[in-house]
Write an enzyme that holds these catalytic residues in place. Structure first.
Site, mmCIF file in Angstrom:
data_model
loop_
_atom_site.group_PDB
_atom_site.id
_atom_site.type_symbol
_atom_site.label_atom_id
_atom_site.label_comp_id
_atom_site.label_asym_id
_atom_site.label_seq_id
_atom_site.Cartn_x
_atom_site.Cartn_y
_atom_site.Cartn_z
ATOM 1 N N ASP A 1 0.806 -1.222 0.000
ATOM 2 C CA ASP A 1 0.000 0.000 0.000
ATOM 3 C C ASP A 1 0.838 1.270 0.000
ATOM 4 O OD1 ASP A 1 -2.233 -1.674 0.122
ATOM 5 O OD2 ASP A 1 -2.224 -1.675 2.315
ATOM 6 N N LYS B 88 1.858 2.088 -5.120
ATOM 7 C CA LYS B 88 2.405 1.512 -6.362
ATOM 8 C C LYS B 88 1.478 1.779 -7.536
ATOM 9 C CE LYS B 88 2.382 -2.488 -4.307
ATOM 10 N NZ LYS B 88 2.075 -2.075 -2.935
ATOM 11 N N GLY C 206 -4.557 -4.353 -3.774
ATOM 12 C CA GLY C 206 -5.546 -3.325 -4.099
ATOM 13 C C GLY C 206 -4.755 -2.097 -4.498
ATOM 14 N N HIS C 207 -4.734 -1.788 -5.792
ATOM 15 C CA HIS C 207 -3.927 -0.672 -6.300
ATOM 16 C C HIS C 207 -4.863 0.436 -6.773
ATOM 17 C CE1 HIS C 207 -0.309 -3.561 -7.114
ATOM 18 N NE2 HIS C 207 -0.715 -3.562 -5.864
ATOM 19 N N GLN D 12 1.997 -6.048 -3.188
ATOM 20 C CA GLN D 12 2.478 -6.157 -1.806
ATOM 21 C C GLN D 12 3.774 -5.344 -1.623
ATOM 22 O OE1 GLN D 12 1.415 -9.523 -3.322
ATOM 23 N NE2 GLN D 12 -0.512 -8.597 -2.742
HETATM 24 P P1 GDP Z 1 -0.775 0.296 -3.553
HETATM 25 O O1 GDP Z 1 -1.365 -0.978 -3.061
HETATM 26 O O2 GDP Z 1 0.695 0.382 -3.289
HETATM 27 O O3 GDP Z 1 -1.102 0.586 -4.983
HETATM 28 O O4 GDP Z 1 -1.436 1.454 -2.682
HETATM 29 P P2 GDP Z 1 -3.001 1.580 -2.309
HETATM 30 O O5 GDP Z 1 -3.747 2.030 -3.502
HETATM 31 O O6 GDP Z 1 -3.474 0.372 -1.599
HETATM 32 O O7 GDP Z 1 -2.929 2.708 -1.197
HETATM 33 C C1 GDP Z 1 -2.442 3.985 -1.476
HETATM 34 C C2 GDP Z 1 -3.547 4.998 -1.182
HETATM 35 O O8 GDP Z 1 -2.988 6.287 -1.110
HETATM 36 C C3 GDP Z 1 -4.607 5.069 -2.254
HETATM 37 O O9 GDP Z 1 -5.826 5.445 -1.670
HETATM 38 C C4 GDP Z 1 -4.094 6.185 -3.173
HETATM 39 O O10 GDP Z 1 -5.131 6.842 -3.886
HETATM 40 C C5 GDP Z 1 -3.492 7.112 -2.157
HETATM 41 N N1 GDP Z 1 -2.347 7.897 -2.612
HETATM 42 C C6 GDP Z 1 -1.342 7.546 -3.467
HETATM 43 N N2 GDP Z 1 -0.419 8.521 -3.528
HETATM 44 C C7 GDP Z 1 -0.839 9.496 -2.686
HETATM 45 C C8 GDP Z 1 -0.287 10.760 -2.285
HETATM 46 O O11 GDP Z 1 0.793 11.173 -2.693
HETATM 47 N N3 GDP Z 1 -1.013 11.477 -1.378
HETATM 48 C C9 GDP Z 1 -2.193 11.044 -0.870
HETATM 49 N N4 GDP Z 1 -2.820 11.820 0.011
HETATM 50 N N5 GDP Z 1 -2.735 9.873 -1.231
HETATM 51 C C10 GDP Z 1 -2.061 9.114 -2.115
HETATM 52 P P1 IMO Z 2 -0.912 -4.223 -2.177
HETATM 53 O O1 IMO Z 2 -0.478 -4.807 -3.503
HETATM 54 C C1 IMO Z 2 -0.959 -4.552 2.163
HETATM 55 C C2 IMO Z 2 -0.979 -8.614 3.816
HETATM 56 C C3 IMO Z 2 -2.238 -9.059 4.548
HETATM 57 C C4 IMO Z 2 -1.630 -9.992 5.580
HETATM 58 C C5 IMO Z 2 -0.506 -10.673 4.793
HETATM 59 C C6 IMO Z 2 -0.872 -12.031 4.220
HETATM 60 O O2 IMO Z 2 -2.200 -3.507 -2.244
HETATM 61 O O3 IMO Z 2 0.199 -3.434 -1.577
HETATM 62 P P2 IMO Z 2 -2.386 -12.798 2.164
HETATM 63 O O4 IMO Z 2 -3.845 -12.603 1.910
HETATM 64 O O5 IMO Z 2 -1.497 -12.261 1.122
HETATM 65 O O6 IMO Z 2 -2.075 -14.224 2.509
HETATM 66 O O7 IMO Z 2 -2.107 -11.957 3.526
HETATM 67 O O8 IMO Z 2 -0.175 -9.794 3.740
HETATM 68 N N1 IMO Z 2 -1.191 -8.122 2.443
HETATM 69 C C7 IMO Z 2 -1.146 -6.835 2.097
HETATM 70 N N2 IMO Z 2 -0.985 -5.725 2.847
HETATM 71 N N3 IMO Z 2 -1.065 -4.449 0.828
HETATM 72 C C8 IMO Z 2 -1.207 -5.556 0.066
HETATM 73 O O9 IMO Z 2 -1.183 -5.515 -1.287
HETATM 74 C C9 IMO Z 2 -1.292 -6.815 0.692
HETATM 75 N N4 IMO Z 2 -1.444 -8.082 0.258
HETATM 76 C C10 IMO Z 2 -1.372 -8.871 1.333
HETATM 77 O O10 IMO Z 2 -2.885 -7.965 5.126
HETATM 78 O O11 IMO Z 2 -1.054 -9.269 6.616
HETATM 79 MG MG MG Z 3 -2.907 -1.647 -1.817
#
Ligand code: GDP
Ligand code: IMO
Ligand code: MG
Length: 434
Positions: free
Chosen positions: A13, A16, A40-41, A225
């Site tokens: 998270d 990416k 979840g991206h 991840q």
């Molecule tokens: P990922 O799994 O690495 O793709 O990240 P996620 O999408 O799960 O979580 C990142 C969250 O931060 C999402 O809600 C994005 O919309 C948000 N986000 C990404 N870059 C920024 C930033 O520079 N500032 C803020 N405030 N939110 C951001």
């Molecule tokens: P993105 O791509 C954050 C965490 C779960 C748990 C552990 C194992 O959005 O960054 P799993 O279901 O993979 O067996 O769970 O890994 N986890 C993540 N945490 N971002 C993710 O993906 C994750 N994918 C798995 O919360 O702790």
């Molecule tokens: Mg994510």
């Protein structure tokens, strides 16, 4: 010739999705190489939010090809739902735009049942998985009993494999985990029907990538991840079951290491974690709540509240080594606005000794306390900044310290969730001068 890899340097998270969407403008192909719909991206384009779980985050660029590599575990129901949702929003999804590797492993209903039942059985020691069947599916892959995308397309193979697997899984579910058994026929019918919809998308992704590279196209590899959730290098057993590190690209997409030219590590300006496991810089106070609220730190897959803490550069430095990072993207810098002082963890104090990398033993890690460097915060809204000189001095100092301590140059700084809320310092697709 220039291919770029994007990986998470923390516990996932990091943002990416946003960076991949941004960099897709410079690429021809976007390839996921590991994980599944535990990911979840989030992309925010023209004010609209899209969350990609399986489909690569380049999908909003309608002239780019997205590929799901062999290293993934794919829940076909989730993939079809994601394809449908995008189609309903006017995004063209067809085999010209999306491929699924014939070698990718398929998540079956018994994988999800096992994942959930095991977590219940573990009680307070649970991993806090996403419950999507990721671990059990990778176990079957390594145990050589898995069902691959190609097997979905061969009816008799599919029938036999489901039958054989169900025998063992039902025994385990009922006799060991006290859970309900699953029936063969509904699973077979559902998967056979989904197979027909997916058939035109199933290809040899390694060959597609090779042909693209040979014709001078640029490839962007999207990690899911993060490095500290890596099955080998993460905070085991509180990890996922794949290799999110850059080395995972070669095995998970079928390309040689010589074809990877730039590894970009995504670093959130602070640290978060979803699920259980150690977290040395975790903040269980109002500063943690401030970051959680301002950063809207809720899981994009499960909606769980993310644990928040100070930026841990011990972790990031470990990630520099595990991934061979060429540059860093710093994300969510805007979230830190308003904090009087900021802390960066530069080392751990462990049994009277100062250490600079995370110990493998979780018992030893539990004895570690973070060593912090304190820096002044800033009050100004930074979301409109598009160049470094538009950032307050304190913000620039924070970035400079990250660069100095990690010894890796910054290429991107993100100051908001939207595509354009970004400062690009260096294009990762441009090779360094000879
Ligand atoms: P990922 O799994 O690495 O793709 O990240 P996620 O999408 O799960 O979580 C990142 C969250 O931060 C999402 O809600 C994005 O919309 C948000 N986000 C990404 N870059 C920024 C930033 O520079 N500032 C803020 N405030 N939110 C951001
Ligand atoms: P993105 O791509 C954050 C965490 C779960 C748990 C552990 C194992 O959005 O960054 P799993 O279901 O993979 O067996 O769970 O890994 N986890 C993540 N945490 N971002 C993710 O993906 C994750 N994918 C798995 O919360 O702790
Ligand atoms: Mg994510």
């Amino acid at each position: 010739m220039s291919n770029v890899v994007v990986v998470g340097t923390q516990w996932g998270d990091e943002g990416k999705g946003k960076v991949v969407d941004l960099l897709t403008a410079k690429a021809d192909l976007v390839v996921r190489f590991q994980g599944g719909n535990n990911a979840g991206h989030t992309l925010v384009v023209n004010g609209e939010q899209t969350i990609c779980h399986l489909i690569p985050s380049g999908i909003l660029h309608d002239d780019k090809k997205c590929l799901i590599g062999n290293g993934l575990v794919v829940d076909p129901e989730v993939l079809l739902e994601e394809m449908d949702n995008l189609t309903q929003r006017g995004i063209v999804i067809n085999p010209e735009r999306l491929s699924l590797s014939e070698k990718a492993h398929i998540i079956m209903p018994y994988h999800k049942a096992l994942d959930l039942a095991r977590e219940v059985a573990k009680g307070k020691d649970k991993i806090g998985t996403t419950g999507r069947g990721i671990g059990p599916c990778y176990e079957d892959k390594v145990g050589r009993t898995g069902i691959r995308a190609i097997d979905l397309l061969e009816t008799e193979t599919l029938r036999e494999k489901i039958k054989t697997n169900l025998k063992e899984k039902n025994f385990y579910l009922t006799k060991f985990l006290d859970a309900e058994p699953l029936e063969f026929q509904p699973i077979f019918d559902q998967y056979q029907s989904m197979a027909e919809t997916l058939r035109p998308y199933v290809t040899d992704v390694s060959i597609e990538i090779d042909q693209a590279i040979r014709s001078g196209k640029k490839v962007l590899f999207e990690g899911a991840q993060g490095t500290h959730l890596d099955i080998d290098h993460g905070t085991y057993p509180f990890v996922t079951s794949s290799n999110p590190v850059s080395g995972g690209v070669c095995a998970g997409a079928g390309v040689g290491p010589g074809k990877l030219h730039h590894i970009n590590g995504i670093v959130k300006a602070y640290t978060t974690r979803v699920g259980s496991g150690p977290f040395p810089t975790e903040l269980l106070d109002e500063t943690g709540d401030y970051i959680q609220e301002r950063g809207a730190e809720f899981g994009a897959t499960t909606g769980r509240r993310r644990r928040c803490g100070w930026l841990d550069l011990v972790m990031v430095r470990d990630s520099v080594r595990f991934n061979g990072l060429s540059s860093l993207s710093i994300t969510k810098l805007d979230v830190l606005t308003g904090l009087e002082n900021l802390k960066i963890c530069t080392g751990y104090e462990c049994e009277g000794e100062r250490i600079g990398s995370r110990p493998t033993s979780l018992n030893k890690l539990a004895q570690c306390t973070p060593v912090y460097e304190e820096l002044p915060g800033w009050k100004e809204d930074i979301t409109a900044a598009r160049q470094m000189d538009q950032l307050p001095t304190e913000t620039r100092n924070y970035l400079t310290r990250i660069e100095e301590i990690t010894e890796v140059p910054l290429s991107i700084v993100s100051v908001g969730p939207m595509r354009e809320e970004t400062i690009v310092l260096k294009d990762p697709f441009t090779p360094p001068p000879l």
